[in-house]
Design an enzyme around this catalytic site. Structure first.
Site, PDB file in Angstrom:
ATOM      1  N   LYS A  39      -9.229   2.625   8.519  1.00 25.57           N
ATOM      2  CA  LYS A  39      -9.228   3.864   7.726  1.00 25.57           C
ATOM      3  C   LYS A  39      -9.805   3.576   6.341  1.00 25.57           C
ATOM      4  CE  LYS A  39      -4.396   3.130   6.413  1.00 25.57           C
ATOM      5  NZ  LYS A  39      -3.115   3.755   6.107  1.00 25.57           N
ATOM      6  N   TYR A 266     -15.792  -0.348 -26.611  1.00 28.23           N
ATOM      7  CA  TYR A 266     -15.078   0.804 -27.163  1.00 28.23           C
ATOM      8  C   TYR A 266     -13.753   0.382 -27.782  1.00 28.23           C
ATOM      9  CZ  TYR A 266     -18.156   3.969 -24.536  1.00 28.23           C
ATOM     10  OH  TYR A 266     -19.227   4.655 -24.034  1.00 28.23           O
TER      11      TYR A 266
HETATM   12  C1  PLP Z   1       0.650   3.698  10.126  1.00 29.14           C
HETATM   13  C2  PLP Z   1      -0.019   2.463   9.649  1.00 29.14           C
HETATM   14  N1  PLP Z   1      -0.054   1.384  10.444  1.00 29.14           N
HETATM   15  C3  PLP Z   1      -0.648   0.240  10.041  1.00 29.14           C
HETATM   16  C4  PLP Z   1      -1.219   0.139   8.795  1.00 29.14           C
HETATM   17  C5  PLP Z   1      -1.842  -1.174   8.387  1.00 29.14           C
HETATM   18  O1  PLP Z   1      -1.111  -1.740   7.339  1.00 29.14           O
HETATM   19  P1  PLP Z   1      -1.538  -3.157   6.730  1.00 29.14           P
HETATM   20  O2  PLP Z   1      -2.828  -2.897   6.007  1.00 29.14           O
HETATM   21  O3  PLP Z   1      -0.430  -3.500   5.804  1.00 29.14           O
HETATM   22  O4  PLP Z   1      -1.701  -4.073   7.851  1.00 29.14           O
HETATM   23  C6  PLP Z   1      -1.193   1.217   7.935  1.00 29.14           C
HETATM   24  C7  PLP Z   1      -1.780   1.109   6.602  1.00 29.14           C
HETATM   25  O5  PLP Z   1      -1.358   1.614   5.628  1.00 29.14           O
HETATM   26  C8  PLP Z   1      -0.575   2.427   8.373  1.00 29.14           C
HETATM   27  O6  PLP Z   1      -0.510   3.494   7.584  1.00 29.14           O
END
Ligand code: PLP
Length: 377
Positions: A39, A266
């Site tokens: 994602k 700045y």
């Molecule tokens: C539902 C879910 N599963 C797995 C993960 C993966 O987590 P990680 O990046 O800590 O492995 C996430 C990430 O936020 C998530 O939202």
């Protein structure tokens, strides 16, 4: 300078590192399969390139947050199973089915919308998510059997998995809450089986749990940050180091000598202690280098040495204090994240200074920074 862009700043994505990290997870978590979480454009690395490398490394599944992210993978020709980590909006269910994504469901409205989109078609495989204590999304454990039965009774739906998400798997002092969540999950699975429902694939672990809580691995571990080379917990004994896959690089755009006492950027908050060579680097907070990094001791690597960021990071540029008579000139490579010689700066280093986590640093490298995908045999 890179030949295909005028801008002398880029993020390098090392696909061999992604493959190494996934292979490590596959080997250590077996017999559980690995689901690579891609994602947010692969945590800022580029979802399609990461997805392909993760599949080559042995991942069996991919996961994304948004329907749009799943469709983008399909458009790129990625045909592995793709889990949607949140229940899609009802209006998107037709697109979910058309793209053969696997939606997560946890409301009766969601089950009805998925059933309506699926009816008359080949069965749509869905996963049921149960909230065992994170309290973000998911069905109340008491509703799990009814929801699973509703899925089972919908002619176009098939329950392919049941899962939960852990809230504190990365916090060593909170192991008992993780155990409580896993206990609630086991109870839900028991209820489903007692009601004659096959829960399908079971999964609960994120990276932290996959690494450290063997009992959380079930059939599938959903790993994000570890795929990108970072561990949110101390690596267990015997695990090979994970390899950070993203480095953030640039070239000095201007170098000039300034006298001791001159102030930089700045607000004029940074005063040179000695006569110094100050190097300007064309990366700023619009690229994802936090403005505050200078105030908390942030550094860059130039010429194989650590150089403090001098003064406030501006929108497009920052300055580095290279010290007296430094041999630094326009065109020299600058490393903000990654290795140069025997020195390394990691997203964990930034996160530690900024009181955040590597996830936020990596996802924050903005779209304006070109991604350059590199591979090693
Ligand atoms: C539902 C879910 N599963 C797995 C993960 C993966 O987590 P990680 O990046 O800590 O492995 C996430 C990430 O936020 C998530 O939202």
């Amino acid at each position: 300078m890179r030949g295909d862009a005028w801008r002398a700043s880029w993020a390098e994505i090392d696909l061999a590192a992604i493959r190494h990290n996934v292979r490590t997870l596959v080997e250590r978590c077996t017999p559980a399969d690995v689901c690579a979480v891609v994602k947010a454009d692969g945590y800022g690395h580029g979802a399609v390139a990461v997805a392909r490398a993760a599949l080559k490394g042995g991942a069996a599944w991919l996961a994304v947050a948004l329907v749009e992210e799943g469709i983008a993978l399909r458009h790129a020709g990625v045909d592995a199973p793709v889990l949607l980590l949140a229940e899609p909006p009802a209006a998107a269910m037709g697109a979910v089915r058309a793209a053969a994504l696997t939606p997560t469901l946890y409301t009766t409205a969601g089950v009805a919308a998925a059933a309506a989109a699926a009816s008359g078609q080949a069965p749509l495989t869905v996963h049921l998510k149960v909230d065992t204590g994170m309290h973000r999304v998911g069905a109340d454990p008491a509703d799990a059997v009814a929801l699973a039965q509703a899925i089972g009774e919908a002619p176009g739906l098939r329950l392919g998995g049941t899962w939960t998400h852990l809230a504190v798997a990365d916090e060593a002092g909170q192991a008992s809450y993780t155990a409580t969540q896993l206990g609630r999950f086991d109870a839900v699975v028991g209820d489903l089986r007692a009601a004659g429902v096959d829960p399908g694939l079971l999964h609960a672990a994120n990276s932290a749990a996959a690494l450290t809580v063997a009992s959380s691995r079930f059939d599938l571990v959903r790993c994000g940050i570890a795929v990108y080379g970072y561990s949110p917990v101390a690596l267990p004994d015997g695990w090979p180091p994970l390899q950070p896959a993203l480095s953030l690089r640039s070239r000095v755009s201007l170098a000039r000598s300034l006298a001791a006492g001159e102030r930089v950027s700045y607000g004029l908050r940074y005063a040179l202690k000695t006569d110094s060579v100050v190097a300007t680097v064309p990366l700023g907070y619009a690229d994802g280098v936090p403005r505050r990094l200078s105030a908390v001791g942030g550094e860059v690597l130039i010429g194989g040495r650590r150089r403090p960021i001098a003064g406030t990071v501006t929108m497009d540029q920052l300055m580095a204090d290279c010290g007296p008579e430094a041999d630094v000139a326009a065109g020299d490579e600058v490393v903000l994240l990654g290795r140069q010689g025997d020195k390394e700066i990691t997203a964990d280093d930034w996160a530690g200074r900024l009181d955040t986590i590597a996830y936020e640093i990596l996802c924050g490298i903005s779209k304006r920074v070109p991604r350059v995908v590199r591979d090693r045999a």
